[in-house]
Design a protein around this motif. Structure first.
Motif, short mmCIF file in Angstrom:
data_model
loop_
_atom_site.label_atom_id
_atom_site.label_comp_id
_atom_site.label_asym_id
_atom_site.label_seq_id
_atom_site.Cartn_x
_atom_site.Cartn_y
_atom_site.Cartn_z
N THR A 75 2.05 50.84 29.55
CA THR A 75 1.97 51.01 31.01
C THR A 75 3.01 52.00 31.52
OG1 THR A 75 3.37 49.06 31.32
CG2 THR A 75 1.00 48.73 31.45
N HIS A 79 1.73 55.69 33.16
CA HIS A 79 2.00 55.99 34.56
C HIS A 79 2.84 57.25 34.74
CE1 HIS A 79 0.59 51.87 35.28
NE2 HIS A 79 0.44 52.23 36.53
N THR A 313 5.17 44.30 48.37
CA THR A 313 4.09 44.18 47.37
C THR A 313 4.23 42.86 46.61
OG1 THR A 313 4.03 46.59 47.11
CG2 THR A 313 2.99 45.28 45.39
N THR A 317 1.41 39.91 47.00
CA THR A 317 0.75 39.50 45.77
C THR A 317 0.92 38.00 45.53
OG1 THR A 317 1.18 41.68 44.80
CG2 THR A 317 0.56 39.92 43.29
N ILE A 344 1.10 41.01 37.63
CA ILE A 344 0.14 41.92 38.25
C ILE A 344 0.82 43.18 38.76
CG2 ILE A 344 -1.49 42.21 40.17
CD1 ILE A 344 -2.10 39.19 39.90
N LEU A 347 2.10 45.44 35.96
CA LEU A 347 1.00 46.05 35.23
C LEU A 347 0.58 47.37 35.89
CD1 LEU A 347 -0.47 45.15 32.67
CD2 LEU A 347 -2.27 44.19 34.11
N PHE A 348 0.66 47.41 37.24
CA PHE A 348 0.26 48.60 37.98
C PHE A 348 1.44 49.47 38.39
CE2 PHE A 348 -3.26 45.63 38.58
CZ PHE A 348 -4.35 46.43 38.31
N LYS A 349 2.63 48.86 38.53
CA LYS A 349 3.83 49.61 38.90
C LYS A 349 4.98 49.17 37.98
CE LYS A 349 2.43 51.83 42.68
NZ LYS A 349 2.53 53.29 42.86
#
Length: 679
Positions: A75, A79, A313, A317, A344, A347-349
């Motif tokens: 990840t 990114h 965030t 969340t 979560i 995983l994205f940030k």
């Protein structure tokens, strides 16, 4: 409670380990993809085998954790756009002086400085080639062109420069901070070199900025004072750029800076307000499901408008997970909820892990859910008001215990009156947020009564005055507290062991407390052992000279600044606090410094340098001395020339050329940072 029995917490922990590995070590992208594919294949076969034998396999668990660690590494790398061929850095000319033709769209507005407006921009095109990547834009302030809008596309012909590393020891590393946001270069442009293409690169950030701009334009029609409007923007729109330095400092010194950053406290209050307003929906068929969908949609809409910061965030969340679990009528464990939200988000940030706000936010919540029940049980009052005030106090203390070690590490100060400021502000915050939503709604609809806005402004002004009054009690603000990474780790070990003992008192848990105390003592001993000794530092300071001489955990400072206390200068304070130095003494400049077997000669504006009794190892040039450096070198034959920030840049360039020709080491603190001599 055995937290590590919860699978999601174990998996989140493995993901964090992978992110840390991915950040500090570079691993090929293809290798990571092949590794994940191989691990998933192994897990699939182990799962089939376990289903046939109906037995748990230790190998399945081991490979699951290894897969999550690898996923964490992946990840981080996936990114990072810099590794892709389309990243703008691959199209730049290696010459630092060359101009580059770029097209970019504005992504985010940052807090301005005295001379520049600052933005994060997305690169779209470099020298006619499509490109990607983020860059820091410094736009010279212009009263005729006050600001540029998010999502607007511009062209320019400029230089992309690398962001400077810190020039003094223990100085805030802005370069590292931006790299964690995948920003590696900056551009500095005057307005006349910025060309608006009249096109827009539509993103969700642009939509959020348009909403905020519309709200602010409506509020400004009511002539709100700038300070109060800035607080409204911070609390309800997540934008702190317009908060004055004075107000920001007051909130910091009062221990209430978290009030200005949208976090779990704000989102929780907003969730309660929205849940109350949407309560009638539960009377209809599928009303609870509709209410849940609306709540989650409104919360994420608020998060987007607030800029999707790490804290907001995390909060949205977490509350989204709570709302979904409540609708499914599944019991929720707060630790599981926190772990799921963290999993979560990371995983994205993934680099949110290194964000100070993200760390403080989660640690505060962990502190509250773990320590608050223990403190709250110490006193039970039958009076509602006393009980609420007591619970507010226990929550505040619990949050502070959760963040004290890492807060001391980052900020090196402790506002001891934090419990008073929070005891007053937190109950009022609910009113401010509720009224803020009402005020914004009425203002947008152009039906906001003047008495309501005046009443609201007075509440915010009163809060600011109260915070200012608390911050003025300087004797209760403990500053310049040395606290390193080892102290942070040891402190959390001690806090965790004490909490574990309070939850379940026994001889067994008491042993862990004693181990925690021992570990804290060892960290103090190790820090004392590693304190600097016999160091001479030439700090970098534009237009000034600062010299430090460290001996036996004591530093003598010589400077030409117009301040009474050396510790008030940031470069000195950072060095003293970072190295746990006990005492600071003001000294005068000496023409010669004897550093054990080494000597340093200082040549200042007077230009005196003829010495016959010794040959100095170093020469420090300060205050732009008018000397012929070739003659100085021939006469003294030093081993190193040092030029600090007090010299004219034209002089430094001449000296640099001379030293390069004569192959003599030359250190320019303006470019290379502080010079340290270990003797």
């Amino acid at each position: 409670m055995r937290l590590l029995n919860f699978t999601i917490i174990k998996l989140t922990f493995c993901l964090i380990i992978g992110i840390i590995i991915g950040y500090y070590f570079t691993i090929g992208h293809k290798i990571l993809i092949y590794s994940i594919f191989f691990l998933l294949l192994v897990l699939f076969f182990l799962l089939l085998k376990n289903n046939k034998t109906f037995k748990r396999s230790i190998w399945f668990g081991a490979f699951s954790y290894l897969t999550l660690i690898t996923l964490g590494v992946f990840t981080v790398h996936s990114h990072n756009q810099k590794q892709f061929y389309s990243h703008y850095s691959h199209y730049l000319n290696k010459s630092n002086d060359s101009l580059t033709r770029i097209t970019f769209s504005v992504r985010e507005v940052l807090k301005p400085t005295n001379y520049y407006d600052k933005y994060v921009v997305n690169i779209l095109d470099v020298n006619g080639k499509d490109a990607v990547g983020k860059v820091l834009l410094n736009l010279k302030k212009d009263s005729l062109n006050p600001y540029i809008k998010v999502d607007q596309v511009y062209k320019s012909h400029t230089q992309l420069k690398e962001i400077n590393s810190p020039l003094n020891p223990y100085q805030f590393n802005y370069k590292s901070y931006l790299e964690k946001q995948y920003i590696y270069h900056q551009i500095q442009i005057d307005n006349e070199w910025l060309f608006n293409t009249r096109n827009k690169h539509h993103t969700i950030f642009g939509l959020a900025d348009s909403i905020r701009s519309h709200i602010n334009s409506k509020l400004k029609n009511y002539n709100l004072p700038s300070n109060e409007l800035a607080i409204i923007n911070a609390l309800l729109l997540g934008q702190r750029q317009d908060i004055s330095e004075t107000i920001y400092t007051n909130y910091t010194n009062a221990g209430a800076i978290h009030i200005l950053a949208v976090s779990g406290l704000h989102v929780g209050i907003i969730l309660l307000i929205l849940s109350f307003l949407l309560q009638p929906l539960e009377q209809f068929k599928h009303g609870k499901l509709i209410k849940m969908v609306l709540l989650i949609s409104l919360l994420w809409g608020f998060a987007i408008i607030a800029g999707l910061s790490a804290s907001v965030t995390r909060a949205v969340t977490m509350f989204s997970v709570v709302a979904i679990a409540a609708n499914l009528k599944r019991p929720t464990n707060i630790y599981n909820t926190l772990a799921i939200s963290m999993f979560i988000i990371l995983l994205f940030k993934p680099l949110f892990l290194f964000d100070v706000g993200f760390q403080l936010s989660y640690l505060a919540v962990f502190g509250i859910v773990t320590i608050d029940p223990i403190l709250y049980k110490l006193h039970q009052s039958k009076y509602w008001l006393v009980d609420k005030l007591w619970h507010t106090l226990t929550v505040t203390i619990s949050a502070q215990l959760g963040i004290i070690p890492i807060s001391l590490f980052y900020f090196h100060q402790f506002p001891s009156l934090f419990f008073i400021s929070n005891l007053i502000i937190i109950p009022v915050l609910g009113l401010i947020l509720a009224m803020g939503i009402l005020v914004i709604g009425l203002a947008v609809a152009n039906i906001l009564p003047v008495p309501i806005i005046n009443f609201y402004v007075n509440i915010i002004r009163s809060m600011n005055h109260f915070v200012e009054w608390i911050s003025e009690k300087k004797e209760f603000l403990i500053t310049n507290i040395p606290f390193n990474e080892l102290y942070v780790f040891a402190s959390y070990v001690l806090i965790i062991t004490i909490v574990r003992y309070l939850i379940k008192p026994s001889y067994y848990t008491l042993r862990f407390v004693l181990i925690g105390v021992l570990f804290m003592q060892l960290s103090v001993i190790a820090t004392s052992y590693n304190k600097p000794n016999n160091l001479f530092i030439v700090f970098q300071k534009n237009k000034h000279t600062i010299i430090g001489n460290v001996t036996h955990n004591h530093i003598k400072i010589a400077y030409d600044l117009n301040i009474e206390e050396p510790i008030l200068e940031n470069s000195i304070k950072n060095y003293v606090v970072g190295n746990h130095i006990n005492s600071v003494e003001l000294d005068s400049f000496q023409p010669v410094y004897l550093l054990n077997k080494k000597t340093l000669l200082v040549i200042d504006s007077i230009g005196a340098y003829k010495v016959k009794s010794f040959k100095p190892d170093y020469i420090l040039l300060r205050q732009s001395p008018k000397v012929n450096l070739n003659r100085v070198i021939d006469s003294i034959r030093p081993k190193q020339i040092i030029a600090d920030g007090s010299n004219y840049k034209s002089y430094i360039e001449q000296w640099k050329v001379i030293c390069n020709k004569r192959k003599l080491p030359f250190h320019n603190t303006n470019e290379m940072g502080a010079y340290i001599i270990d003797y």
